[in-house]
Every structure is written in structure tokens, then in C-alpha cells.
Design a protein around this motif. Sequence first.
Motif, PDB file in Angstrom:
ATOM      1  N   GLU A   6       0.839  -1.205   0.000  1.00 45.71           N
ATOM      2  CA  GLU A   6       0.000   0.000   0.000  1.00 45.71           C
ATOM      3  C   GLU A   6       0.871   1.252   0.000  1.00 45.71           C
ATOM      4  OE1 GLU A   6      -2.194  -2.786   3.101  1.00 45.71           O
ATOM      5  OE2 GLU A   6      -0.121  -2.155   2.727  1.00 45.71           O
ATOM      6  N   CYS A  22      -2.724   0.248  -3.888  1.00 41.77           N
ATOM      7  CA  CYS A  22      -2.226  -1.059  -3.448  1.00 41.77           C
ATOM      8  C   CYS A  22      -1.904  -1.881  -4.680  1.00 41.77           C
ATOM      9  CB  CYS A  22      -3.257  -1.765  -2.598  1.00 41.77           C
ATOM     10  SG  CYS A  22      -2.853  -3.483  -2.211  1.00 41.77           S
ATOM     11  N   TRP A  36     -10.379  -2.733   0.648  1.00 42.51           N
ATOM     12  CA  TRP A  36      -9.713  -1.934   1.672  1.00 42.51           C
ATOM     13  C   TRP A  36     -10.445  -2.145   2.991  1.00 42.51           C
ATOM     14  CZ3 TRP A  36      -5.190   0.498   0.980  1.00 42.51           C
ATOM     15  CH2 TRP A  36      -4.771   0.760  -0.325  1.00 42.51           C
ATOM     16  N   CYS A  95      -4.880  -3.231   2.629  1.00 42.04           N
ATOM     17  CA  CYS A  95      -5.325  -3.782   1.357  1.00 42.04           C
ATOM     18  C   CYS A  95      -5.512  -5.292   1.509  1.00 42.04           C
ATOM     19  CB  CYS A  95      -4.269  -3.474   0.305  1.00 42.04           C
ATOM     20  SG  CYS A  95      -4.617  -4.135  -1.331  1.00 42.04           S
TER      21      CYS A  95
END
Length: 121
Positions: A6, A22, A36, A95
Motif C-alpha cells: 500500500e 495497493c 480496503w 489492502c
Amino acid sequence: QVQLVESGGGLVQAGGSLRLSCVASGTIVSIKSMAWYRQAPGKQRELVARTISGGSTNYADSVKGRFTISRDNAKNTVYLQMSSLKPEDTAVYYCNADVRVNYFGNYNYYWGQGTQVTVSS
């Protein structure tokens, strides 16, 4: 092995914007979904937004209308555009990707290391 990295976190004033990125790398055959999550101090990790192959998306109620998730399949990258940020959005953002690493295997979830987002009032 799959790595998720990320970037884009930081400190922003309330009302401001940030964009998180990401990138997934490694032995990747296909990615079913990318998402996320966030975790604030003393709280459980929660889903912020998810995008599934085919383009469907879903959002936590607390971010609807302010955050937008998007995905670049060619780059194995997912983005989170965050606008109208509030102090309560302060958290570590992670992520997550549902990845298949070979043609005969199952999908498995992978996580990034997280990026800090701090929103000052």
C-alpha cells in the motif's frame, strides 16, 4: 507467494482528500476481489470498500458518497479515493486481495502491511 504493498497514506485536515494505492505482485493467476479495510486504535478491523471482478463494488455505510474504490486489472492495483475526510476516518488502512496462484488451486486472501491515515480536526 503474493505481496500487497500500500501507499498514499498520510496526515490530512478534515475535509481534505487522499488517494491510497495497493499493488499486488508475485505469482498471480487471477484476482477475484480487492478490498480496503481499516482498523482504528482499540477497534476491530472493518471493511471499507470492496471491488469484485466484473466491476461490482460495495462500501461501508460510513464512507458511502465520500470514498470511491477502483481497480486496474492490468496492473493488479486497487485504489481508494477518499474525500471529505473526517477525524473518525483515522486508522491504519489495509489492502486485501482474494488471489489464485495456480490454475488448479483455490483462492486465498492476502493482506498488505497497512498504511496510516490520520485526519486532524
